[in-house]
Design a protein around this motif. Structure first.
Motif, PDB file in Angstrom:
ATOM      1  N   PRO A 188      87.857  32.128 -18.488  1.00 49.02           N
ATOM      2  CA  PRO A 188      87.514  30.879 -19.174  1.00 49.02           C
ATOM      3  C   PRO A 188      88.758  30.181 -19.704  1.00 49.02           C
ATOM      4  CG  PRO A 188      86.915  32.782 -20.508  1.00 49.02           C
ATOM      5  CD  PRO A 188      87.326  33.309 -19.186  1.00 49.02           C
ATOM      6  N   LEU A 189      88.639  28.859 -19.861  1.00 47.69           N
ATOM      7  CA  LEU A 189      89.717  28.046 -20.403  1.00 47.69           C
ATOM      8  C   LEU A 189      89.324  27.565 -21.784  1.00 47.69           C
ATOM      9  CD1 LEU A 189      90.634  25.827 -17.310  1.00 47.69           C
ATOM     10  CD2 LEU A 189      91.675  27.986 -18.023  1.00 47.69           C
ATOM     11  N   ASP A 190      90.296  27.560 -22.692  1.00 50.41           N
ATOM     12  CA  ASP A 190      90.045  27.025 -24.024  1.00 50.41           C
ATOM     13  C   ASP A 190      89.692  25.548 -23.902  1.00 50.41           C
ATOM     14  OD1 ASP A 190      90.977  25.621 -26.661  1.00 50.41           O
ATOM     15  OD2 ASP A 190      90.764  27.732 -27.181  1.00 50.41           O
ATOM     16  N   ILE A 191      88.613  25.124 -24.572  1.00 50.07           N
ATOM     17  CA  ILE A 191      88.110  23.771 -24.416  1.00 50.07           C
ATOM     18  C   ILE A 191      89.084  22.720 -24.929  1.00 50.07           C
ATOM     19  CG2 ILE A 191      86.904  23.707 -26.642  1.00 50.07           C
ATOM     20  CD1 ILE A 191      84.617  22.205 -25.181  1.00 50.07           C
ATOM     21  N   LEU A 192      89.973  23.093 -25.840  1.00 51.93           N
ATOM     22  CA  LEU A 192      90.932  22.132 -26.398  1.00 51.93           C
ATOM     23  C   LEU A 192      92.311  22.248 -25.754  1.00 51.93           C
ATOM     24  CD1 LEU A 192      90.044  22.293 -30.215  1.00 51.93           C
ATOM     25  CD2 LEU A 192      89.308  20.610 -28.524  1.00 51.93           C
ATOM     26  N   THR A 193      92.813  23.465 -25.604  1.00 57.01           N
ATOM     27  CA  THR A 193      94.179  23.636 -25.079  1.00 57.01           C
ATOM     28  C   THR A 193      94.214  23.780 -23.566  1.00 57.01           C
ATOM     29  OG1 THR A 193      94.111  26.055 -25.282  1.00 57.01           O
ATOM     30  CG2 THR A 193      94.796  24.792 -27.227  1.00 57.01           C
ATOM     31  N   ARG A 194      93.065  24.067 -22.933  1.00 50.04           N
ATOM     32  CA  ARG A 194      92.960  24.282 -21.491  1.00 50.04           C
ATOM     33  C   ARG A 194      93.750  25.499 -21.029  1.00 50.04           C
ATOM     34  NH1 ARG A 194      88.688  22.638 -20.310  1.00 50.04           N
ATOM     35  NH2 ARG A 194      89.247  22.624 -18.091  1.00 50.04           N
ATOM     36  N   GLN A 195      94.062  26.402 -21.961  1.00 48.69           N
ATOM     37  CA  GLN A 195      94.767  27.627 -21.610  1.00 48.69           C
ATOM     38  C   GLN A 195      93.762  28.757 -21.377  1.00 48.69           C
ATOM     39  OE1 GLN A 195      98.153  27.800 -21.120  1.00 48.69           O
ATOM     40  NE2 GLN A 195      98.030  25.580 -21.435  1.00 48.69           N
ATOM     41  N   PRO A 196      94.063  29.688 -20.439  1.00 43.53           N
ATOM     42  CA  PRO A 196      93.146  30.808 -20.201  1.00 43.53           C
ATOM     43  C   PRO A 196      92.981  31.673 -21.456  1.00 43.53           C
ATOM     44  CG  PRO A 196      94.747  30.614 -18.427  1.00 43.53           C
ATOM     45  CD  PRO A 196      95.217  29.699 -19.518  1.00 43.53           C
ATOM     46  N   VAL A 197      91.748  32.107 -21.703  1.00 42.92           N
ATOM     47  CA  VAL A 197      91.441  32.980 -22.839  1.00 42.92           C
ATOM     48  C   VAL A 197      90.593  34.139 -22.325  1.00 42.92           C
ATOM     49  CG1 VAL A 197      91.569  31.135 -24.559  1.00 42.92           C
ATOM     50  CG2 VAL A 197      89.399  31.633 -23.425  1.00 42.92           C
ATOM     51  N   PRO A 198      90.545  35.248 -23.068  1.00 36.56           N
ATOM     52  CA  PRO A 198      89.712  36.387 -22.636  1.00 36.56           C
ATOM     53  C   PRO A 198      88.237  36.004 -22.547  1.00 36.56           C
ATOM     54  CG  PRO A 198      91.259  37.051 -24.348  1.00 36.56           C
ATOM     55  CD  PRO A 198      91.338  35.568 -24.270  1.00 36.56           C
ATOM     56  N   ALA A 199      87.530  36.610 -21.642  1.00 42.03           N
ATOM     57  CA  ALA A 199      86.091  36.359 -21.490  1.00 42.03           C
ATOM     58  C   ALA A 199      85.357  36.692 -22.780  1.00 42.03           C
ATOM     59  CB  ALA A 199      85.539  37.189 -20.338  1.00 42.03           C
ATOM     60  N   GLY A 200      84.502  35.779 -23.193  1.00 41.73           N
ATOM     61  CA  GLY A 200      83.722  35.993 -24.409  1.00 41.73           C
ATOM     62  C   GLY A 200      84.353  35.455 -25.664  1.00 41.73           C
ATOM     63  N   GLN A 201      85.637  35.044 -25.603  1.00 43.43           N
ATOM     64  CA  GLN A 201      86.284  34.526 -26.814  1.00 43.43           C
ATOM     65  C   GLN A 201      85.753  33.142 -27.141  1.00 43.43           C
ATOM     66  OE1 GLN A 201      90.535  35.153 -27.519  1.00 43.43           O
ATOM     67  NE2 GLN A 201      90.753  32.964 -27.849  1.00 43.43           N
ATOM     68  N   SER A 202      85.517  32.900 -28.401  1.00 40.80           N
ATOM     69  CA  SER A 202      84.999  31.605 -28.837  1.00 40.80           C
ATOM     70  C   SER A 202      85.976  30.496 -28.474  1.00 40.80           C
ATOM     71  CB  SER A 202      84.746  31.613 -30.340  1.00 40.80           C
ATOM     72  OG  SER A 202      83.741  32.540 -30.671  1.00 40.80           O
ATOM     73  N   GLY A 203      85.438  29.388 -27.987  1.00 37.64           N
ATOM     74  CA  GLY A 203      86.267  28.255 -27.570  1.00 37.64           C
ATOM     75  C   GLY A 203      86.502  28.205 -26.084  1.00 37.64           C
ATOM     76  N   GLY A 204      86.250  29.311 -25.381  1.00 39.73           N
ATOM     77  CA  GLY A 204      86.443  29.337 -23.940  1.00 39.73           C
ATOM     78  C   GLY A 204      85.224  28.821 -23.199  1.00 39.73           C
ATOM     79  N   VAL A 205      85.452  28.084 -22.095  1.00 41.06           N
ATOM     80  CA  VAL A 205      84.360  27.539 -21.282  1.00 41.06           C
ATOM     81  C   VAL A 205      84.635  27.822 -19.811  1.00 41.06           C
ATOM     82  CG1 VAL A 205      83.753  25.716 -22.919  1.00 41.06           C
ATOM     83  CG2 VAL A 205      85.477  25.277 -21.181  1.00 41.06           C
ATOM     84  N   THR A 206      83.546  27.952 -19.058  1.00 39.03           N
ATOM     85  CA  THR A 206      83.614  28.101 -17.610  1.00 39.03           C
ATOM     86  C   THR A 206      82.558  27.195 -16.989  1.00 39.03           C
ATOM     87  OG1 THR A 206      82.002  29.912 -17.548  1.00 39.03           O
ATOM     88  CG2 THR A 206      84.337  30.510 -17.815  1.00 39.03           C
ATOM     89  N   LEU A 207      82.706  26.883 -15.699  1.00 42.49           N
ATOM     90  CA  LEU A 207      81.707  26.061 -15.020  1.00 42.49           C
ATOM     91  C   LEU A 207      80.358  26.777 -14.985  1.00 42.49           C
ATOM     92  CD1 LEU A 207      83.751  24.570 -12.028  1.00 42.49           C
ATOM     93  CD2 LEU A 207      83.001  23.421 -14.130  1.00 42.49           C
ATOM     94  N   ALA A 208      80.393  28.090 -14.725  1.00 38.71           N
ATOM     95  CA  ALA A 208      79.144  28.849 -14.707  1.00 38.71           C
ATOM     96  C   ALA A 208      78.480  28.844 -16.083  1.00 38.71           C
ATOM     97  CB  ALA A 208      79.416  30.285 -14.258  1.00 38.71           C
TER      98      ALA A 208
END
Length: 499
Positions: free
Chosen positions: A367-387
């Motif tokens: 997932p990518l952080d919704i604000l910084t667009r940097q990769p984050v660990p799966a399940g971390q708050s702020g991360g988004v994926t297309l799925a």
């Protein structure tokens, strides 16, 4: 018109309160008097005062102002005495919440049905302090609920019995003229039992808000329709069975099950299927999705930041508290559009849960952080994926589709309402991710150095690295559902209601 005597009685009541508070301070400071006993006595006197408010006052404004002044005095006193050696801190903000909720109930019921606030406040102030005294002095069986191990079974039984007796006393005193004794006994027992259930899981003084508020709402309903008591007892039994099954299936923890029982009791018992079905769909489908996701994906089960599929009461209230509040508002005001906001709030909770689980389960990319667009660990708050976003949209659509099923309200434009609920509900996923990325607390383990959302890691306290230290995922969920509710109100009044 406010009479001079109203202000005079308010002044006398304030003076008596200040004198009693001063005596409590002196007794505790110089004679080491147990503050729990003094607090219990003051609580009981507060209930007696509220009981006699309709007799001495002709207008509600002086009483409400008096309640707010006492709340401010108590707030200042708690900040001062929390640093002293005699204040034990167990009451939390209860002495602040109680006069506030008393003022609210007096304002709402003073002119229409004063017996509601008289009985609700007296029952609470007569039972809660005595339950505390019994629990601390004679309690042996500690609560099995995860959040309130300081509460005992003996204290809970005491609260139910005293609340029941207090409500019977109010009935014998003539406060419920529309109820026969045949109605009074089962109604008083039901209200006292529901209040005790709420007391079991509430802490930090929150019982001082929600127990009197729920008691007043239930009394008001049953005073108007006493024949509902049999149905409500049946609903309570059904919800208890559902709660036990939820714990056995590991959908909920014990305290989460009690929260679900209370929520379902009001939604189904008083609201009906049109109100409880959206919450039921959210709970069942989200629980099954979480259970399947946790079972079929690989993850570090030793990481405290990874939550199991069982939801505790914080998670239940974070997702369902705002919808329950909207239900109460709808019953008091009968605004049909509140039901639309109710669906939008549940759609937001559903979209957030489905987004998290489907993103973890189906996404092949980090997932990518919704604000910084940097990769984050799966399940971390702020991360988004297309799925995850697709799953959130699907969850919101499922709840929005219930607008076509319900029959409690008539809407001329159900298709437009479907899209309003779908869009505002889905926006909850984005709001939740933004709040999680920017404001939610992130910790660093002091032992292994890994980043986590848990304040405990490797059996040691974690260190806050960014975000607001007290803002956890449950707080973020509550905020996002609240924001979506406001957005739904604005959207309905801007785009739907004028048509």
């Amino acid at each position: 018109m406010i009479l001079t005597s109203d202000w005079l009685w308010a002044g006398i009541a304030l003076a008596v309160y200040l004198i009693l508070t001063g005596l409590e301070i002196l007794l505790n400071r110089f004679f080491r008097f147990n503050p729990v006993f003094a607090g219990a006595f003051n609580y009981f006197l507060a209930g007696v005062f509220v009981f006699f408010v309709p007799i001495f006052f002709t207008h509600r404004i002086p009483v409400v102002i008096l309640c707010l002044v006492i709340a401010l005095i108590n707030l200042a006193g708690l900040k001062w005495f929390r640093r002293s050696d005699w204040f034990d801190g167990r009451r939390g903000l209860g002495p602040v919440y109680l006069p506030v909720i008393s003022g609210f109930l007096i304002w709402f019921y003073f002119n229409s049905n004063p017996a509601v606030f008289q009985a609700a406040i007296l029952a609470f102030t007569a039972s809660d302090p005595l339950a505390t005294l019994v629990g601390q002095s004679m309690g042996k069986i500690r609560s099995w609920f995860t959040l309130n191990r300081n509460k005992t079974l003996e204290g809970m039984i005491t609260m139910m019995v005293m609340g029941y007796l207090a409500l019977l006393l109010c009935g014998f005193a003539g406060l419920f003229p529309g109820l026969t004794y045949f109605d009074l006994f089962p109604i008083a027992l039901l209200v006292a039992f529901i209040a005790s259930l709420a007391e079991m899981i509430l802490s930090q003084g929150l019982d001082n808000i929600f127990v009197p508020l729920g008691t007043a709402f239930l009394l008001d309903t049953l005073m108007q329709e006493p024949q509902l008591v049999i149905w409500l007892w049946m609903v309570l039994g059904l919800m208890v069975v559902a709660g036990v099954l939820s714990v056995l299936l590991r959908f909920l923890t014990a305290d989460g099950a009690v929260a679900m029982i209370l929520m379902g009791f009001f939604l189904l018992g008083i609201g009906g299927w049109g109100w409880v079905l959206p919450m039921l769909v959210f709970f069942l489908l989200s629980s099954l999705l979480s259970l399947a996701s946790h079972r079929f994906r690989q993850e570090d089960q030793n990481d405290p930041s990874v939550k199991s599929g069982a939801r505790d009461q914080f998670q239940v209230w974070a997702n369902g508290g705002i919808p329950l509040l909207l239900f109460f508002l709808a019953n008091y005001n009968l605004w049909p559009w509140i039901y639309v906001v109710y669906l939008a709030a549940i759609a937001a909770a559903t979209a957030d849960t489905w987004s998290t689980e489907t993103g973890r389960w189906f996404s092949r990319n980090r997932p990518l952080d919704i604000l910084t667009r940097q990769p984050v660990p799966a399940g971390q708050s702020g991360g988004v994926t297309l799925a995850g976003l697709a799953g959130g949209a699907a969850g919101s659509a499922v709840i929005a589709g219930l607008i076509f099923w319900q029959t409690d309200f008539y809407f001329e434009t159900p298709v437009m309402l479907f899209f309003l609920i779908l869009i505002t509900g889905f926006s909850g996923t984005l709001v939740d991710s933004i709040l999680g990325s920017r404001y939610q607390a992130v910790f660093s383990c002091t032992i292994c150095g890994s980043e986590t959302e848990a304040d405990q890691h490797c059996n040691a306290p974690s260190r806050v690295t960014r975000g607001i230290h007290w803002l956890n995922n449950d707080h973020v969920n509550l905020l996002s559902v609240s924001i979506v509710s406001v957005l739904a109100i604005l959207a309905y009044n801007l785009f739907i209601r004028p048509w």
